[in-house]
Motif scaffolding. Structure first.
Motif, PDB file in Angstrom:
ATOM      1  N   GLY A 167       0.829  -1.194   0.000  1.00 54.03           N
ATOM      2  CA  GLY A 167       0.000   0.000   0.000  1.00 54.03           C
ATOM      3  C   GLY A 167       0.864   1.244   0.000  1.00 54.03           C
ATOM      4  N   ILE A 168       0.458   2.241  -0.755  1.00 54.70           N
ATOM      5  CA  ILE A 168       1.158   3.531  -0.788  1.00 54.70           C
ATOM      6  C   ILE A 168       0.135   4.579  -0.396  1.00 54.70           C
ATOM      7  CG2 ILE A 168       2.482   5.159  -2.190  1.00 54.70           C
ATOM      8  CD1 ILE A 168       3.209   2.794  -4.015  1.00 54.70           C
ATOM      9  N   ILE A 169       0.317   5.208   0.768  1.00 53.55           N
ATOM     10  CA  ILE A 169      -0.680   6.141   1.282  1.00 53.55           C
ATOM     11  C   ILE A 169      -0.034   7.490   1.590  1.00 53.55           C
ATOM     12  CG2 ILE A 169      -2.201   4.363   2.199  1.00 53.55           C
ATOM     13  CD1 ILE A 169      -1.029   4.709   4.906  1.00 53.55           C
ATOM     14  N   GLY A 170      -0.862   8.503   1.642  1.00 53.82           N
ATOM     15  CA  GLY A 170      -0.395   9.869   1.902  1.00 53.82           C
ATOM     16  C   GLY A 170      -1.463  10.854   1.483  1.00 53.82           C
ATOM     17  N   LYS A 171      -1.286  12.107   1.856  1.00 56.00           N
ATOM     18  CA  LYS A 171      -2.246  13.144   1.518  1.00 56.00           C
ATOM     19  C   LYS A 171      -2.206  13.448   0.021  1.00 56.00           C
ATOM     20  CE  LYS A 171      -1.936  15.579   5.968  1.00 56.00           C
ATOM     21  NZ  LYS A 171      -1.616  16.872   6.618  1.00 56.00           N
ATOM     22  N   ASN A 172      -3.192  14.195  -0.464  1.00 56.20           N
ATOM     23  CA  ASN A 172      -3.178  14.655  -1.851  1.00 56.20           C
ATOM     24  C   ASN A 172      -1.910  15.470  -2.096  1.00 56.20           C
ATOM     25  OD1 ASN A 172      -5.700  13.556  -2.371  1.00 56.20           O
ATOM     26  ND2 ASN A 172      -6.792  15.406  -1.765  1.00 56.20           N
ATOM     27  N   GLN A 180      -6.995  -9.775  -3.836  1.00 56.27           N
ATOM     28  CA  GLN A 180      -6.566 -10.733  -2.816  1.00 56.27           C
ATOM     29  C   GLN A 180      -6.281 -12.089  -3.435  1.00 56.27           C
ATOM     30  OE1 GLN A 180      -9.937 -10.292  -0.185  1.00 56.27           O
ATOM     31  NE2 GLN A 180      -8.811  -8.973   1.236  1.00 56.27           N
ATOM     32  N   ASP A 181      -7.128 -12.499  -4.373  1.00 53.09           N
ATOM     33  CA  ASP A 181      -6.901 -13.769  -5.068  1.00 53.09           C
ATOM     34  C   ASP A 181      -5.611 -13.730  -5.871  1.00 53.09           C
ATOM     35  OD1 ASP A 181      -9.279 -14.689  -4.032  1.00 53.09           O
ATOM     36  OD2 ASP A 181     -10.440 -14.305  -5.861  1.00 53.09           O
ATOM     37  N   ILE A 182      -5.364 -12.594  -6.537  1.00 54.73           N
ATOM     38  CA  ILE A 182      -4.164 -12.450  -7.360  1.00 54.73           C
ATOM     39  C   ILE A 182      -2.909 -12.623  -6.519  1.00 54.73           C
ATOM     40  CG2 ILE A 182      -2.766 -10.735  -8.597  1.00 54.73           C
ATOM     41  CD1 ILE A 182      -5.345  -9.679  -9.812  1.00 54.73           C
ATOM     42  N   SER A 183      -2.891 -11.972  -5.352  1.00 59.86           N
ATOM     43  CA  SER A 183      -1.679 -11.993  -4.529  1.00 59.86           C
ATOM     44  C   SER A 183      -1.524 -13.307  -3.762  1.00 59.86           C
ATOM     45  CB  SER A 183      -1.692 -10.819  -3.545  1.00 59.86           C
ATOM     46  OG  SER A 183      -2.819 -10.887  -2.695  1.00 59.86           O
ATOM     47  N   LYS A 184      -2.632 -13.783  -3.142  1.00 60.75           N
ATOM     48  CA  LYS A 184      -2.530 -14.975  -2.300  1.00 60.75           C
ATOM     49  C   LYS A 184      -2.583 -16.259  -3.116  1.00 60.75           C
ATOM     50  CE  LYS A 184      -4.636 -12.583   1.634  1.00 60.75           C
ATOM     51  NZ  LYS A 184      -5.810 -12.487   2.538  1.00 60.75           N
ATOM     52  N   GLY A 185      -3.504 -16.298  -4.093  1.00 62.44           N
ATOM     53  CA  GLY A 185      -3.665 -17.523  -4.867  1.00 62.44           C
ATOM     54  C   GLY A 185      -2.646 -17.677  -5.972  1.00 62.44           C
ATOM     55  N   ASP A 186      -2.429 -16.592  -6.718  1.00 62.10           N
ATOM     56  CA  ASP A 186      -1.539 -16.670  -7.883  1.00 62.10           C
ATOM     57  C   ASP A 186      -0.113 -16.239  -7.578  1.00 62.10           C
ATOM     58  OD1 ASP A 186      -3.887 -17.343  -9.098  1.00 62.10           O
ATOM     59  OD2 ASP A 186      -4.194 -15.400 -10.071  1.00 62.10           O
ATOM     60  N   MET A 195      -8.716   3.862   3.920  1.00 66.58           N
ATOM     61  CA  MET A 195      -7.846   3.146   4.841  1.00 66.58           C
ATOM     62  C   MET A 195      -8.374   1.751   5.164  1.00 66.58           C
ATOM     63  SD  MET A 195      -5.258   5.093   5.275  1.00 66.58           S
ATOM     64  CE  MET A 195      -5.464   5.739   3.613  1.00 66.58           C
ATOM     65  N   ALA A 196      -9.695   1.583   5.123  1.00 65.67           N
ATOM     66  CA  ALA A 196     -10.264   0.259   5.371  1.00 65.67           C
ATOM     67  C   ALA A 196      -9.823  -0.719   4.278  1.00 65.67           C
ATOM     68  CB  ALA A 196     -11.780   0.338   5.442  1.00 65.67           C
ATOM     69  N   ALA A 197      -9.834  -0.249   3.020  1.00 70.44           N
ATOM     70  CA  ALA A 197      -9.401  -1.102   1.904  1.00 70.44           C
ATOM     71  C   ALA A 197      -7.916  -1.413   2.006  1.00 70.44           C
ATOM     72  CB  ALA A 197      -9.710  -0.408   0.579  1.00 70.44           C
ATOM     73  N   VAL A 198      -7.107  -0.421   2.386  1.00 69.85           N
ATOM     74  CA  VAL A 198      -5.660  -0.634   2.543  1.00 69.85           C
ATOM     75  C   VAL A 198      -5.411  -1.685   3.617  1.00 69.85           C
ATOM     76  CG1 VAL A 198      -3.502   0.442   3.279  1.00 69.85           C
ATOM     77  CG2 VAL A 198      -5.036   1.659   1.726  1.00 69.85           C
ATOM     78  N   LYS A 199      -6.122  -1.578   4.751  1.00 70.76           N
ATOM     79  CA  LYS A 199      -5.923  -2.535   5.837  1.00 70.76           C
ATOM     80  C   LYS A 199      -6.327  -3.944   5.437  1.00 70.76           C
ATOM     81  CE  LYS A 199      -5.959  -0.005  10.204  1.00 70.76           C
ATOM     82  NZ  LYS A 199      -6.596   0.074  11.537  1.00 70.76           N
ATOM     83  N   SER A 200      -7.426  -4.073   4.717  1.00 76.90           N
ATOM     84  CA  SER A 200      -7.923  -5.407   4.378  1.00 76.90           C
ATOM     85  C   SER A 200      -7.115  -6.059   3.263  1.00 76.90           C
ATOM     86  CB  SER A 200      -9.393  -5.324   3.953  1.00 76.90           C
ATOM     87  OG  SER A 200      -9.538  -4.595   2.749  1.00 76.90           O
ATOM     88  N   LEU A 201      -6.491  -5.256   2.419  1.00 76.56           N
ATOM     89  CA  LEU A 201      -5.836  -5.794   1.231  1.00 76.56           C
ATOM     90  C   LEU A 201      -4.317  -5.907   1.360  1.00 76.56           C
ATOM     91  CD1 LEU A 201      -6.095  -6.671  -1.760  1.00 76.56           C
ATOM     92  CD2 LEU A 201      -5.880  -4.258  -2.375  1.00 76.56           C
TER      93      LEU A 201
END
Length: 427
Positions: free
Chosen positions: A77-82, A211-217, A228-234
């Motif tokens: 994940g790459i996060i930061g303000k605009n 998630q499938d791409i990273s974990k499965g493949d 931030m919820a998506a960043v945490k879950s993914l």
């Protein structure tokens, strides 16, 4: 796991206000330095990438000395303000632009989803663009044909697949573009905030597919988002950018906490002195206070109870069109998601009293919101266009909401709390 992508001392410099490298004299200076084997003289100048501060140089460093490694199968994940440099970094990683200094080392094919319709030809149909994108990724026609049905089914655009892309909505373009990028099996998938264009159902599908791409493949994903919820879950790991520099790198939860704490600390500066705002300043927010039903100032409130958000402004223009003034107050949770909004145009608010005094009150008889800490986004404007804004500021202040009985048994915390309270700006 092996390293699939490595960024070494990546920096990117831009010249403000002009297209190209600048003047002829600057190009001559660069040429003269080059033939003498000297360093580019303009790499030594340039201001920090702070969008809220006035420029003190013709050059700005969008990125400075970025270093990181990504393992195969990792979701970074790459996060930061605009304006922190996130999109610039992804464009460099995707080979859309080149860094001013530094080097990117990758192994395998990279597919990018940076903007709506990236890599699509508007005159070609959806199906033709699937084959075009596959060819760009280096795949044979037979390989693409094997994935064609899956791509179309996932995108949900089967009815329009033989229609030119120029007639697609932005959401349909994103659906098809993501499906192409995900199913044509790149080794590295680079995704910017573009998924926010899609609807909630598609966003859920897209995150599940990543998630499938990273974990499965076992493939690698680089993901930029303000969700931030998506960043945490993914994501398995994250870096935080600020003013073009890496200020944190580590586990996703720690990175998100660091980013959110940085955002909250920004309003330690008095509201009237904050620079991270936009608008023409003819109306400027200088103070916010919270009052309970006894007119006592508080910084905590029980869920379901009365709250008065009292906003104080200064005005530099006596010709404000109060009849068309728009005021918006958004409550954002710790994941920076807007969970509650009060918009004056929807509420039929009257700002007559604002002509006389410099205060606007948002009176909420019952604050129906779950316990937590919420940031307030305040907007004053004459219209919805950016140039019509008087003053808009993110994270203007915060309030803590304490648990109330409403969520346990459906009963309000106080009796007789149903009245519409008087004020300039009522709910």
């Amino acid at each position: 796991m092996s390293v699939i992508l490595k960024a070494e001392n990546i920096s990117k410099q831009y010249r403000l206000g002009l297209v190209g490298t600048g003047t002829i004299s600057h190009d001559l200076n660069r040429w003269w330095a080059g033939i003498r084997g000297k360093e580019d003289p303009y790499l030594k100048v340039g201001s920090v990438n702070d969008r809220s501060a006035k420029a003190d140089s013709d050059y700005v460093w969008a990125l400075q000395d970025i270093n990181f490694e990504v393992q195969r199968g990792e979701v970074l994940g790459i996060i930061g303000k605009n304006g922190a440099g996130k999109s610039t970094l992804l464009k460099i990683l995707s080979r859309v632009t080149i860094p001013t200094t530094g080097e990117i080392k990758t192994k395998g094919r990279i597919a990018s989803l940076l903007e709506v319709g990236t890599g699509f030809h508007p005159e070609l149909t959806g199906l033709e663009n699937i084959y075009l994108n596959g060819a760009i990724l280096g795949m044979s026609k037979a390989e693409i044909r094997n994935k064609e049905a899956e791509i179309i089914a996932f995108s949900g655009c089967e009815r329009y697949v033989d229609t030119p892309v120029k007639r697609y909505s932005s959401g349909m373009r994103v659906r098809l573009a993501f499906a192409v990028a995900a199913f044509l099996e790149p080794d590295i998938l680079v995704i910017d905030e573009v998924l926010a264009v899609g609807d909630a159902e598609f966003q859920k599908k897209a995150i599940g597919k990543m998630q499938d791409i990273s974990k499965g493949d076992g493939r690698t994903v680089l993901f930029v988002s303000h969700n931030m919820a998506a960043v945490k879950s993914l994501c398995t790991r994250a870096i935080v950018l600020e003013h073009g520099k890496t200020v944190f790198e580590g586990g996703t939860d720690n990175a998100v906490d660091f980013y959110l704490n940085k955002a909250k600390n920004s309003y330690v500066i008095p509201l009237k002195d904050r620079k991270d705002r936009w608008g023409n300043g003819e109306i400027k927010l200088v103070n916010i206070s919270f009052l309970n039903e006894n007119n006592i100032e508080v910084n905590q409130i029980i869920s379901g109870e009365y709250l008065n958000v009292k906003m104080t402004f200064i005005k530099t223009n006596n010709e404000i069109d109060y009849d068309h003034l728009f005021v918006g107050v958004n409550f954002k949770d710790e994941q920076e998601q807007i969970v509650l909004s009060f918009l004056s145009d929807e509420m039929g608010s009257d700002f007559t009293n604002f002509k006389i005094k410099n205060e606007i009150e948002l009176v909420i008889p019952n604050l129906f919101i779950r316990a937590g800490i919420y940031d307030l986004r305040i907007q004053t404007s004459l219209g919805t266009r950016r140039e019509d804004h008087y003053d808009t500021i993110e994270n203007a202040t915060s309030i803590q909401v304490l648990p109330g009985r409403l969520w346990e048994n459906g009963n309000l915390n106080r009796a007789g709390n149903h009245a519409i309270f008087p004020g300039t700006y009522n709910v």
